[in-house]
Scaffold this motif. Sequence first.
Motif, short mmCIF file in Angstrom:
data_model
loop_
_atom_site.label_atom_id
_atom_site.label_comp_id
_atom_site.label_asym_id
_atom_site.label_seq_id
_atom_site.Cartn_x
_atom_site.Cartn_y
_atom_site.Cartn_z
N MET A 1 -29.93 -33.77 -59.47
CA MET A 1 -29.89 -32.83 -58.04
C MET A 1 -30.64 -31.66 -58.09
O MET A 1 -30.59 -30.96 -59.09
CB MET A 1 -28.42 -32.87 -57.78
N LYS A 2 -31.43 -31.28 -57.06
CA LYS A 2 -31.81 -30.00 -56.83
C LYS A 2 -31.06 -28.90 -56.71
O LYS A 2 -30.25 -28.82 -55.63
CB LYS A 2 -32.84 -30.16 -55.60
N VAL A 3 -31.07 -28.01 -57.57
CA VAL A 3 -30.19 -26.83 -57.40
C VAL A 3 -31.06 -25.62 -57.28
O VAL A 3 -32.00 -25.57 -58.07
CB VAL A 3 -29.22 -26.59 -58.80
N PRO A 4 -30.67 -24.53 -56.09
CA PRO A 4 -31.63 -23.57 -56.05
C PRO A 4 -31.84 -22.85 -57.44
O PRO A 4 -30.66 -22.49 -58.15
CB PRO A 4 -30.86 -22.61 -55.08
N LYS A 5 -33.13 -22.63 -57.77
CA LYS A 5 -33.29 -21.85 -58.86
C LYS A 5 -32.73 -20.29 -59.14
O LYS A 5 -31.98 -19.89 -60.35
CB LYS A 5 -34.84 -21.76 -59.24
N GLU A 6 -32.45 -19.62 -58.27
CA GLU A 6 -31.86 -18.38 -58.11
C GLU A 6 -30.42 -18.54 -58.45
O GLU A 6 -29.82 -17.70 -59.41
CB GLU A 6 -32.06 -17.68 -57.02
N GLU A 7 -29.76 -19.65 -57.96
CA GLU A 7 -28.30 -19.90 -58.38
C GLU A 7 -28.49 -20.26 -59.95
O GLU A 7 -27.28 -19.66 -60.75
CB GLU A 7 -27.72 -20.70 -57.72
N LEU A 8 -29.21 -21.15 -60.33
CA LEU A 8 -29.06 -21.51 -61.72
C LEU A 8 -29.52 -20.36 -62.75
O LEU A 8 -28.73 -20.09 -63.84
CB LEU A 8 -30.16 -22.63 -61.91
N VAL A 9 -30.48 -19.48 -62.46
CA VAL A 9 -30.72 -18.33 -63.29
C VAL A 9 -29.58 -17.25 -63.48
O VAL A 9 -29.30 -16.91 -64.36
CB VAL A 9 -32.07 -17.56 -62.69
N ALA A 10 -28.73 -17.06 -62.23
CA ALA A 10 -27.77 -16.34 -62.16
C ALA A 10 -26.59 -16.77 -62.98
O ALA A 10 -26.05 -15.99 -63.55
CB ALA A 10 -27.26 -16.18 -60.81
N GLY A 11 -26.31 -18.22 -62.97
CA GLY A 11 -25.26 -18.82 -63.79
C GLY A 11 -25.66 -18.76 -65.32
O GLY A 11 -24.72 -18.31 -66.02
N LEU A 12 -26.86 -19.00 -65.59
CA LEU A 12 -27.18 -18.75 -67.06
C LEU A 12 -27.06 -17.30 -67.46
O LEU A 12 -26.78 -17.20 -68.60
CB LEU A 12 -28.67 -19.32 -67.21
N ALA A 13 -27.46 -16.69 -66.65
CA ALA A 13 -27.33 -14.93 -67.14
C ALA A 13 -25.92 -14.73 -67.51
O ALA A 13 -25.60 -13.90 -68.50
CB ALA A 13 -27.95 -14.32 -66.18
N GLN A 14 -24.93 -15.18 -66.69
CA GLN A 14 -23.51 -15.10 -66.95
C GLN A 14 -23.12 -15.69 -68.36
O GLN A 14 -22.35 -14.81 -69.24
CB GLN A 14 -22.55 -15.83 -65.83
N PHE A 15 -23.57 -16.76 -68.95
CA PHE A 15 -23.24 -17.03 -70.14
C PHE A 15 -24.23 -16.69 -71.28
O PHE A 15 -23.59 -16.82 -72.47
CB PHE A 15 -23.43 -18.79 -70.02
N ASN A 16 -25.24 -15.94 -70.83
CA ASN A 16 -25.80 -15.21 -71.92
C ASN A 16 -26.20 -13.76 -71.94
O ASN A 16 -27.36 -13.30 -71.58
CB ASN A 16 -27.35 -15.88 -71.91
N PRO A 17 -25.07 -13.12 -72.07
CA PRO A 17 -24.98 -11.67 -71.93
C PRO A 17 -26.08 -11.05 -72.87
O PRO A 17 -26.21 -9.63 -72.47
CB PRO A 17 -23.39 -11.30 -72.40
N TRP A 18 -26.23 -11.49 -73.81
CA TRP A 18 -27.32 -10.79 -74.88
C TRP A 18 -28.73 -10.77 -74.40
O TRP A 18 -29.43 -9.71 -74.68
CB TRP A 18 -27.54 -11.72 -76.20
N TRP A 19 -28.93 -11.55 -73.19
CA TRP A 19 -30.16 -11.17 -72.58
C TRP A 19 -30.31 -10.20 -71.50
O TRP A 19 -31.27 -9.36 -71.58
CB TRP A 19 -30.52 -12.49 -71.28
N ARG A 20 -29.02 -9.35 -71.37
CA ARG A 20 -29.04 -8.02 -70.83
C ARG A 20 -28.57 -7.21 -71.66
O ARG A 20 -28.03 -5.77 -71.62
CB ARG A 20 -27.83 -8.09 -69.60
N ASN A 21 -28.88 -7.49 -73.12
CA ASN A 21 -28.45 -6.27 -74.31
C ASN A 21 -26.82 -6.00 -74.41
O ASN A 21 -26.64 -5.12 -74.72
CB ASN A 21 -29.46 -5.06 -74.16
N GLU A 22 -26.07 -6.99 -73.97
CA GLU A 22 -24.78 -6.85 -74.00
C GLU A 22 -24.21 -7.57 -74.83
O GLU A 22 -24.55 -8.71 -75.19
CB GLU A 22 -23.85 -7.22 -72.53
N SER A 23 -22.66 -7.05 -75.43
CA SER A 23 -22.38 -7.93 -76.47
C SER A 23 -21.42 -9.02 -76.09
O SER A 23 -21.13 -9.05 -74.81
CB SER A 23 -21.32 -7.21 -77.33
N ILE A 24 -20.99 -9.99 -76.93
CA ILE A 24 -20.35 -11.14 -76.29
C ILE A 24 -18.72 -10.83 -76.50
O ILE A 24 -18.29 -10.29 -77.47
CB ILE A 24 -20.66 -12.34 -77.47
N ALA A 25 -18.02 -10.82 -75.16
CA ALA A 25 -16.78 -10.47 -75.19
C ALA A 25 -15.70 -11.29 -75.82
O ALA A 25 -16.06 -12.70 -75.98
CB ALA A 25 -16.45 -10.20 -73.63
N ASP A 26 -14.78 -10.63 -76.33
CA ASP A 26 -13.30 -11.56 -76.78
C ASP A 26 -13.71 -12.52 -77.93
O ASP A 26 -12.91 -13.55 -77.81
CB ASP A 26 -12.90 -12.28 -75.61
#
Length: 488
Positions: free
Chosen positions: A1-26
Motif C-alpha cells: 500500500m502506498k504510504v506518504p513518504k513524509e509520514e514514513l520518514v518521520a516514523g522511521l526517525a522516531q525509531f532511530n534516534p541515533w540519526w539525530r545524534n541522540e542516545s537510545i532511551a531506557d
Amino acid sequence: MKVPKEELVAGLAQFNPWWRNESIADLPGWRRAAFRELHTWMTSPPAPRAVLLSGARQIGKTTLILQTVESLLRAGVPAANILYATFDHPLLKLAGIEAVLEAWREREPKVEGPEYLFLDEAQFIRDSGTWIKHQVDFRKDRRIAFTGSAMPLVDASQESGVGRWHTIRLTTLSFYEYLQIKKLSLPELPGLRSLRDLFDWTQSDFYRTSEAAAAYVGHFHEYLVRGGFPQTAQVDSINQAQRLLREDIIDKVLKRDMTAIFGVRRILDLEHTFLYLCMHDGGLLDMADLCANLQIKRPTAQNFIELLEATHLIYRLPPYGYGKDVLRGRFKIYLADAAIAPAVMLRGKAVIEDAAALGVATETAVFKHLFARYYSQNVRFSYWRGKKEHEVDLVAEVNGSTIPFEVKYRAQHTGLRELKGLIELCEQKHIARGYVVTKSLYDFGVMSGLPQPTAEDNKPPTQIMRIPAPLLCYWMGAMEITTEPEQD
C-alpha cells in the motif's frame, strides 16, 4: 500500500534516534546471555548469513537488538548505516520493506562500510523468507538481524532458508538473569563450568553451598509465579505481573497474532485448547481427552497445538527412542515459562502453597533452563517410559551423550525407591551419569547404594547426582553466560 513518504520518514526517525545524534532511551544495563552471540554475528559473522532472533513475545528481543545497535555505535559504526524498523507498527507494515529502505536512504544517505538492518517482528513482512534469502545471496554489504514471535517463514521457507540465516532461540529469563535484573544482594555461590564438576566435590563443599543457597529459595519460588519475562519480573505486584502476562498471551498472541499471521478464525476454540494445556503442563498429551472435553475434532486440535508451538508458547517432547516408538507414543507438553499457567488462571501466589502445582512449575522451569543451555548444541529432548510404568522426566541427547534428569520437587528425601525409572534407564543404556532435581537444599550430593556392574558386564558404573532446583536453575543460567555448553 502506498504510504506518504513524509509520514514514513518521520516514523522511521522516531525509531532511530541515533540519526539525530541522540542516545537510545531506557536501555537496561544488564544483558541477556544471547547478546554475545548476536553481537558476534553482527560484527564478525562466522558465515554470510542473516540472524533470526526467535522467541515468545515480551522476552527481550527488541532490547537485545537495541543493545547491539548501541554497541555498534560505540564501536564507530556510522549512525546512517544502521536501520531499526518494527513491522508490528501499522505504518511500516502497510508500506512494506522496500518502501522502508527507500525512505531510510532518503533520510540518511549511505556512508562507507556495511549496512546493518535490524527488522523487528519480521513475520509481518510480505514474503519475508524469500526477501531475506535474496538479501543474503545478493547484498553482501548488508548484515541483517530479524526477530519473530511467530515465524511461519522458518517452516514455509525451510528449504530456501538453509544456509541463509542463523537462528538464536531465546527463552524467557533464566533464574540467574532474573536475579541480575532484580539487583538483589545475595550470598555468593560457587561457579561451575559443568555439572560434572559436582562429582568431584567433597561433602563439605555440598554443605557450604547449601547454607549459602538458603537465601535463594524464596526468590526462586517468586520467580516461578512471576515469570521470566523482563517486564513482569520488575513489576512490584505479583497479581499485576500476572495480569500483564495474561494480556500479552491471550490478547496479543492468541487473539491478534494467530488471526493476523495464521488466519485462525476459531479463536475461542484455540483459547480453550491453550487453557487445557495450561491445566496439564508437564503432562502427557491425551488428544482423545482434549477433543472430548473441548468438543473439537482431532485435526483441528492438532493444528492448534502446532500453532501454539510456532508462537513459542509450548514445547513438545516425544518419547525416547526412534521410529515406531516415537510415532506411536504421546507427546509431553511444557509451557514456555512456569509462570504462564498461574498467570492465565490468575492464581497469584497460590501455586507456592500447592505442593503438586509447585512441583509442576519447577519441572517446567528445569526443562526451560536445560533447553536454553543445550539448544545451540542441537540437543534432542525426550521423556522415557520403561517397564511397570517407570518414567524419567527429561532425557537430553547431546554431543553423542545421553543425560537423564528426574525432577522430585517435594519435601521428602529422595531415595533409590523413588528413582526406579532413572536407574532402569541408566542400566539399560549404559549411562554413566544421571541427575535428580530436588527440593531440600540438603538433598544434595552423589547418591550411594546404587547397583554396580560386575567385571563381566563390561560397562561403566552409574553415578546419580541430587541437585536442588534453585541451584540447578541458577547454574544453568550462569553457565549459559560464562561458558560454552559442556559435553557430559
